[in-house]
Write a protein that holds these residues in place. Structure first.
Motif, PDB file in Angstrom:
ATOM      1  N   HIS A  25      20.891   1.064 -88.186  1.00 29.19           N
ATOM      2  CA  HIS A  25      22.199   0.404 -88.296  1.00 29.19           C
ATOM      3  C   HIS A  25      22.366  -0.651 -87.206  1.00 29.19           C
ATOM      4  O   HIS A  25      22.723  -1.795 -87.485  1.00 29.19           O
ATOM      5  CB  HIS A  25      23.327   1.432 -88.206  1.00 29.19           C
ATOM      6  CG  HIS A  25      24.678   0.816 -88.054  1.00 29.19           C
ATOM      7  ND1 HIS A  25      25.329   0.191 -89.089  1.00 29.19           N
ATOM      8  CD2 HIS A  25      25.481   0.693 -86.968  1.00 29.19           C
ATOM      9  CE1 HIS A  25      26.485  -0.281 -88.655  1.00 29.19           C
ATOM     10  NE2 HIS A  25      26.601   0.019 -87.374  1.00 29.19           N
ATOM     11  N   TYR A  26      22.107  -0.267 -85.950  1.00 31.54           N
ATOM     12  CA  TYR A  26      22.273  -1.227 -84.861  1.00 31.54           C
ATOM     13  C   TYR A  26      21.263  -2.365 -84.953  1.00 31.54           C
ATOM     14  O   TYR A  26      21.560  -3.490 -84.551  1.00 31.54           O
ATOM     15  CB  TYR A  26      22.219  -0.533 -83.503  1.00 31.54           C
ATOM     16  CG  TYR A  26      23.517   0.173 -83.192  1.00 31.54           C
ATOM     17  CD1 TYR A  26      24.698  -0.544 -83.058  1.00 31.54           C
ATOM     18  CD2 TYR A  26      23.573   1.548 -83.064  1.00 31.54           C
ATOM     19  CE1 TYR A  26      25.898   0.096 -82.800  1.00 31.54           C
ATOM     20  CE2 TYR A  26      24.765   2.199 -82.803  1.00 31.54           C
ATOM     21  CZ  TYR A  26      25.925   1.461 -82.672  1.00 31.54           C
ATOM     22  OH  TYR A  26      27.112   2.089 -82.419  1.00 31.54           O
ATOM     23  N   VAL A  29      22.962  -4.802 -87.452  1.00 33.40           N
ATOM     24  CA  VAL A  29      24.200  -5.489 -87.047  1.00 33.40           C
ATOM     25  C   VAL A  29      24.142  -6.038 -85.626  1.00 33.40           C
ATOM     26  O   VAL A  29      25.074  -6.709 -85.183  1.00 33.40           O
ATOM     27  CB  VAL A  29      25.434  -4.559 -87.177  1.00 33.40           C
ATOM     28  CG1 VAL A  29      25.584  -4.056 -88.594  1.00 33.40           C
ATOM     29  CG2 VAL A  29      25.382  -3.414 -86.185  1.00 33.40           C
ATOM     30  N   GLY A  30      23.062  -5.779 -84.921  1.00 29.35           N
ATOM     31  CA  GLY A  30      22.971  -6.108 -83.502  1.00 29.35           C
ATOM     32  C   GLY A  30      23.275  -7.539 -83.131  1.00 29.35           C
ATOM     33  O   GLY A  30      24.057  -7.796 -82.219  1.00 29.35           O
ATOM     34  N   GLU A  31      22.680  -8.495 -83.815  1.00 32.80           N
ATOM     35  CA  GLU A  31      22.896  -9.897 -83.445  1.00 32.80           C
ATOM     36  C   GLU A  31      24.360 -10.296 -83.567  1.00 32.80           C
ATOM     37  O   GLU A  31      24.912 -10.960 -82.693  1.00 32.80           O
ATOM     38  CB  GLU A  31      22.027 -10.810 -84.301  1.00 32.80           C
ATOM     39  CG  GLU A  31      20.588 -10.835 -83.847  1.00 32.80           C
ATOM     40  CD  GLU A  31      19.801 -11.918 -84.546  1.00 32.80           C
ATOM     41  OE1 GLU A  31      20.271 -13.074 -84.582  1.00 32.80           O
ATOM     42  OE2 GLU A  31      18.718 -11.591 -85.054  1.00 32.80           O
ATOM     43  N   ARG A  32      24.999  -9.899 -84.649  1.00 32.19           N
ATOM     44  CA  ARG A  32      26.422 -10.230 -84.821  1.00 32.19           C
ATOM     45  C   ARG A  32      27.290  -9.492 -83.816  1.00 32.19           C
ATOM     46  O   ARG A  32      28.252 -10.036 -83.287  1.00 32.19           O
ATOM     47  CB  ARG A  32      26.877  -9.897 -86.238  1.00 32.19           C
ATOM     48  CG  ARG A  32      26.335 -10.882 -87.270  1.00 32.19           C
ATOM     49  CD  ARG A  32      26.641 -10.410 -88.641  1.00 32.19           C
ATOM     50  NE  ARG A  32      25.695  -9.309 -88.889  1.00 32.19           N
ATOM     51  CZ  ARG A  32      25.419  -8.804 -90.057  1.00 32.19           C
ATOM     52  NH1 ARG A  32      26.029  -9.242 -91.113  1.00 32.19           N
ATOM     53  NH2 ARG A  32      24.549  -7.845 -90.190  1.00 32.19           N
ATOM     54  N   MET A  33      26.957  -8.250 -83.545  1.00 31.05           N
ATOM     55  CA  MET A  33      27.754  -7.436 -82.635  1.00 31.05           C
ATOM     56  C   MET A  33      27.660  -7.948 -81.197  1.00 31.05           C
ATOM     57  O   MET A  33      28.666  -7.989 -80.476  1.00 31.05           O
ATOM     58  CB  MET A  33      27.283  -5.985 -82.700  1.00 31.05           C
ATOM     59  CG  MET A  33      28.132  -5.025 -81.910  1.00 31.05           C
ATOM     60  SD  MET A  33      27.648  -3.319 -82.183  1.00 31.05           S
ATOM     61  CE  MET A  33      26.191  -3.215 -81.197  1.00 31.05           C
ATOM     62  N   LEU A  34      26.478  -8.354 -80.780  1.00 30.29           N
ATOM     63  CA  LEU A  34      26.278  -8.775 -79.397  1.00 30.29           C
ATOM     64  C   LEU A  34      27.122  -9.985 -79.020  1.00 30.29           C
ATOM     65  O   LEU A  34      27.549 -10.117 -77.877  1.00 30.29           O
ATOM     66  CB  LEU A  34      24.800  -9.049 -79.131  1.00 30.29           C
ATOM     67  CG  LEU A  34      23.935  -7.797 -79.051  1.00 30.29           C
ATOM     68  CD1 LEU A  34      22.469  -8.171 -78.906  1.00 30.29           C
ATOM     69  CD2 LEU A  34      24.372  -6.895 -77.914  1.00 30.29           C
ATOM     70  N   ARG A  35      27.398 -10.869 -79.979  1.00 26.16           N
ATOM     71  CA  ARG A  35      28.261 -12.023 -79.696  1.00 26.16           C
ATOM     72  C   ARG A  35      29.625 -11.579 -79.184  1.00 26.16           C
ATOM     73  O   ARG A  35      30.231 -12.233 -78.350  1.00 26.16           O
ATOM     74  CB  ARG A  35      28.466 -12.863 -80.953  1.00 26.16           C
ATOM     75  CG  ARG A  35      27.313 -13.775 -81.251  1.00 26.16           C
ATOM     76  CD  ARG A  35      27.645 -14.660 -82.430  1.00 26.16           C
ATOM     77  NE  ARG A  35      26.865 -14.154 -83.554  1.00 26.16           N
ATOM     78  CZ  ARG A  35      27.288 -14.068 -84.790  1.00 26.16           C
ATOM     79  NH1 ARG A  35      28.495 -14.440 -85.114  1.00 26.16           N
ATOM     80  NH2 ARG A  35      26.504 -13.606 -85.728  1.00 26.16           N
ATOM     81  N   HIS A  36      30.112 -10.472 -79.691  1.00 30.28           N
ATOM     82  CA  HIS A  36      31.439  -9.986 -79.323  1.00 30.28           C
ATOM     83  C   HIS A  36      31.423  -9.137 -78.053  1.00 30.28           C
ATOM     84  O   HIS A  36      32.470  -8.860 -77.480  1.00 30.28           O
ATOM     85  CB  HIS A  36      32.034  -9.178 -80.478  1.00 30.28           C
ATOM     86  CG  HIS A  36      32.147  -9.977 -81.727  1.00 30.28           C
ATOM     87  ND1 HIS A  36      33.130 -10.929 -81.922  1.00 30.28           N
ATOM     88  CD2 HIS A  36      31.375 -10.005 -82.841  1.00 30.28           C
ATOM     89  CE1 HIS A  36      32.970 -11.485 -83.103  1.00 30.28           C
ATOM     90  NE2 HIS A  36      31.916 -10.943 -83.681  1.00 30.28           N
ATOM     91  N   LEU A  37      30.250  -8.732 -77.631  1.00 27.48           N
ATOM     92  CA  LEU A  37      30.131  -7.888 -76.444  1.00 27.48           C
ATOM     93  C   LEU A  37      29.719  -8.654 -75.196  1.00 27.48           C
ATOM     94  O   LEU A  37      29.732  -8.102 -74.099  1.00 27.48           O
ATOM     95  CB  LEU A  37      29.113  -6.771 -76.700  1.00 27.48           C
ATOM     96  CG  LEU A  37      29.451  -5.810 -77.833  1.00 27.48           C
ATOM     97  CD1 LEU A  37      28.315  -4.821 -78.042  1.00 27.48           C
ATOM     98  CD2 LEU A  37      30.751  -5.090 -77.565  1.00 27.48           C
TER      99      LEU A  37
END
Length: 73
Positions: A25-26, A29-37
């Motif tokens: 799962h990570y 979605v990792g690339e999209r999620m990292l932008r927000h983190l």
């Protein structure tokens, strides 16, 4: 690439989700999620035996963490 041990270990017993499924799962979605983190503080709470067992807060960055992960003392 990261070596994963016990990918078939169930880490979310209520749903039967395995460690390998969480990693998949990570990975998806990792690339999209990292932008927000980016530029946010991180606290790492670990549950080595799954979420139904007692976990702990990892207070220090391990030596193998990359240099781009900042440390604050």
């Amino acid at each position: 690439m990261v070596e994963v041990s016990s990918a078939d270990r169930v880490v979310y017993p209520d749903s039967g989700t395995t460690k390998g499924q969480v990693i998949a799962h990570y990975s998806a979605v990792g690339e999209r999620m990292l932008r927000h983190l980016a530029d946010r503080p991180l606290t790492l709470q670990r549950f080595p035996r799954g979420v139904s067992a007692k976990g702990f807060m990892q207070k220090n960055a391990a030596d193998y963490f990359p240099d781009y992960i900042g440390r604050h003392e």
